[in-house]
Design a protein around this motif. Structure first.
Motif, PDB file in Angstrom:
ATOM      1  N   ASP A   1       0.890  -1.281   0.040  1.00 37.74           N
ATOM      2  CA  ASP A   1      -0.035   0.128   0.058  1.00 37.74           C
ATOM      3  C   ASP A   1       0.848   1.168  -0.001  1.00 37.74           C
ATOM      4  O   ASP A   1       1.580   1.438   1.018  1.00 37.74           O
ATOM      5  CB  ASP A   1      -0.915   0.150   1.264  1.00 37.74           C
ATOM      6  CG  ASP A   1      -1.971   1.102   1.265  1.00 37.74           C
ATOM      7  OD1 ASP A   1      -1.506   2.404   0.717  1.00 37.74           O
ATOM      8  OD2 ASP A   1      -2.887   1.039   1.944  1.00 37.74           O
TER       9      ASP A   1
ATOM     10  N   THR B   1       0.486   4.301   0.221  1.00 38.46           N
ATOM     11  CA  THR B   1       0.008   5.409   1.206  1.00 38.46           C
ATOM     12  C   THR B   1       0.836   5.033   2.751  1.00 38.46           C
ATOM     13  O   THR B   1       1.056   5.640   3.456  1.00 38.46           O
ATOM     14  CB  THR B   1      -1.552   5.540   1.413  1.00 38.46           C
ATOM     15  OG1 THR B   1      -2.097   5.686   0.119  1.00 38.46           O
ATOM     16  CG2 THR B   1      -1.779   6.567   2.312  1.00 38.46           C
ATOM     17  N   ARG B   2       0.423   3.736   3.045  1.00 34.89           N
ATOM     18  CA  ARG B   2       1.077   3.092   4.391  1.00 34.89           C
ATOM     19  C   ARG B   2       2.420   2.954   4.299  1.00 34.89           C
ATOM     20  O   ARG B   2       3.295   3.228   5.356  1.00 34.89           O
ATOM     21  CB  ARG B   2       0.429   1.875   4.774  1.00 34.89           C
ATOM     22  CG  ARG B   2      -1.129   1.915   4.735  1.00 34.89           C
ATOM     23  CD  ARG B   2      -1.773   0.545   5.577  1.00 34.89           C
ATOM     24  NE  ARG B   2      -1.075   0.539   6.698  1.00 34.89           N
ATOM     25  CZ  ARG B   2      -1.354  -0.570   7.432  1.00 34.89           C
ATOM     26  NH1 ARG B   2      -2.293  -1.419   6.979  1.00 34.89           N
ATOM     27  NH2 ARG B   2      -0.842  -0.845   8.666  1.00 34.89           N
ATOM     28  N   TYR B   3       3.135   2.838   3.027  1.00 33.17           N
ATOM     29  CA  TYR B   3       4.595   2.469   3.036  1.00 33.17           C
ATOM     30  C   TYR B   3       4.961   3.677   2.034  1.00 33.17           C
ATOM     31  O   TYR B   3       5.920   3.118   0.713  1.00 33.17           O
ATOM     32  CB  TYR B   3       4.787   1.223   2.704  1.00 33.17           C
ATOM     33  CG  TYR B   3       4.288   0.177   3.693  1.00 33.17           C
ATOM     34  CD1 TYR B   3       5.275  -0.110   4.813  1.00 33.17           C
ATOM     35  CD2 TYR B   3       3.105  -0.349   3.715  1.00 33.17           C
ATOM     36  CE1 TYR B   3       4.888  -0.879   5.634  1.00 33.17           C
ATOM     37  CE2 TYR B   3       2.874  -1.081   4.830  1.00 33.17           C
ATOM     38  CZ  TYR B   3       3.892  -1.580   5.622  1.00 33.17           C
ATOM     39  OH  TYR B   3       3.193  -2.484   6.664  1.00 33.17           O
TER      40      TYR B   3
ATOM     41  N   ASP C   1      11.097   1.054   2.198  1.00 32.36           N
ATOM     42  CA  ASP C   1      10.299  -0.214   2.220  1.00 32.36           C
ATOM     43  C   ASP C   1       9.550  -0.893   0.955  1.00 32.36           C
ATOM     44  O   ASP C   1       9.572  -2.062   0.806  1.00 32.36           O
ATOM     45  CB  ASP C   1       8.939   0.350   3.095  1.00 32.36           C
ATOM     46  CG  ASP C   1       9.334   0.615   4.519  1.00 32.36           C
ATOM     47  OD1 ASP C   1      10.150   0.242   5.007  1.00 32.36           O
ATOM     48  OD2 ASP C   1       8.580   1.430   5.220  1.00 32.36           O
ATOM     49  N   TRP C   2       9.223   0.023  -0.022  1.00 29.54           N
ATOM     50  CA  TRP C   2       8.629  -0.299  -1.439  1.00 29.54           C
ATOM     51  C   TRP C   2       9.535  -0.746  -2.171  1.00 29.54           C
ATOM     52  O   TRP C   2       8.892  -1.385  -3.471  1.00 29.54           O
ATOM     53  CB  TRP C   2       7.525   0.661  -1.803  1.00 29.54           C
ATOM     54  CG  TRP C   2       8.127   1.934  -2.140  1.00 29.54           C
ATOM     55  CD1 TRP C   2       7.944   3.103  -1.508  1.00 29.54           C
ATOM     56  CD2 TRP C   2       8.367   2.182  -3.513  1.00 29.54           C
ATOM     57  NE1 TRP C   2       8.282   4.272  -2.344  1.00 29.54           N
ATOM     58  CE2 TRP C   2       8.763   3.392  -3.428  1.00 29.54           C
ATOM     59  CE3 TRP C   2       8.301   1.717  -4.791  1.00 29.54           C
ATOM     60  CZ2 TRP C   2       9.219   4.313  -4.464  1.00 29.54           C
ATOM     61  CZ3 TRP C   2       8.890   2.240  -5.843  1.00 29.54           C
ATOM     62  CH2 TRP C   2       9.337   3.437  -5.719  1.00 29.54           C
TER      63      TRP C   2
END
Length: 229
Positions: free
Chosen positions: A183, A185-187, A192-193
Motif C-alpha cells: 500500500d 500510502t502506508r509505506y 520499504d517499497w
C-alpha cells in the motif's frame, strides 16, 4: 548481499529479467503498469545516462527527489544510485531536482541547476504543459541509451541504505523471491517499497489509493505471497 545498490538491483533481476518486477496500480485512476526487470533496467539506465552524459554529474553529486511511490520514482532513484549519486530528500542546494507536478510548490524551496518535472501519467505520457524552469523527465530521458555500466563499489549512501533495507526486509517478513503487495500510502518510504524487496530479490505490486474491495481478487490475480500489513 552486494555492497552497492546497482549490484543488488542487477542480482534481483538476473535469474529472469522477463518476469514482472514492479507492477503499479492506482485504483483512483484505474492505471496499471507492469514492468519486467529488463524494462525497469532500461529506464534506470536511461536515467543514469541522462544524469552522467547530459548533465555531467560526477559520483557523490547531490540530487533531490520529490516523488511519491511510483514506478517512475523507482526508475529515478535506481538511476541516481546506479550513477553513485547522493539522493537527498530535504530542501537544500542540489545539482539536479526531480519533482512530481503536484509537489512543485515544495520544489521552490530547493536550489537546483537542473530541474525535471514528472507528471506520473499512465503510459508515461508527456506533460501537456511543462512548468516554467523545468524539463519533462519522460521526454528528456527517452533519448538516452538503454545500457549503463555503473562504476564499481558503493555510492556515498549505499552501505547505510542497504543496511536499513535489509533490516526492514526482516521486520516486514519479506522472504527471498516473494511477491509483495504494498500500500503506497502506508509505506511511502522507498526503503520499504523498493529497496527492502530488492534485497530479497522479491517482486512488488505497488498500489496507490487501494480499493479494499479489490484486495482479495488482486492477491489472487497477481499471485501475491506476502501482503505488507
Amino acid at each position: 548481499m552486494a555492497d552497492n545498490i546497482a549490484r543488488v538491483f542487477a542480482d534481483a533481476i538476473a535469474t529472469d529479467p522477463t518476469r514482472p518486477l514492479l507492477t503499479w496500480y492506482d485504483d483512483a485512476s484505474g492505471d496499471r503498469t507492469e514492468l519486467s526487470g529488463a524494462t525497469l533496467a532500461n529506464w534506470v539506465a536511461k536515467t543514469a545516462n541522462l544524469l552522467v552524459d547530459e548533465v555531467g554529474l560526477a559520483p557523490a553529486a547531490p540530487v533531490g527527489v520529490l516523488l511519491p511511490p511510483h514506478w517512475q520514482a523507482a526508475a529515478v532513484l535506481l538511476g541516481c544510485w546506479s550513477a553513485k549519486l547522493n539522493v537527498v530528500d530535504t530542501p537544500g542546494d542540489v545539482d539536479v531536482l526531480f519533482a512530481a507536478v503536484d509537489q512543485l510548490d515544495e520544489a521552490q524551496s530547493w536550489a537546483a541547476d537542473e530541474r525535471y518535472a514528472l507528471g506520473l501519467a499512465p503510459l508515461a505520457a508527456p506533460l501537456r504543459q511543462v512548468p516554467p524552469g523545468f524539463a519533462d523527465y519522460v521526454v528528456e530521458v527517452r533519448g538516452h541509451g538503454d545500457h549503463f555500466t555503473p562504476q564499481p563499489g558503493p555510492g556515498p549512501a549505499d552501505a547505510r541504505l542497504l543496511t536499513r533495507a535489509g533490516a526492514r526486509a526482516d521486520e516486514l517478513g519479506i522472504e527471498r523471491g516473494a511477491r509483495v503487495l504494498v500500500d503506497a500510502t502506508r509505506y511511502p518510504d522507498p526503503i520499504d517499497w523498493l529497496l527492502a524487496p530488492l534485497t530479497r530479490a522479491a517482486t512488488v505490486v505497488l498500489c496507490a489509493n487501494p480499493d479494499p474491495a479489490r484486495l482479495t481478487t488482486r492477491v489472487t490475480t497477481e499471485k501475491i505471497t506476502h501482503p505488507l500489513p
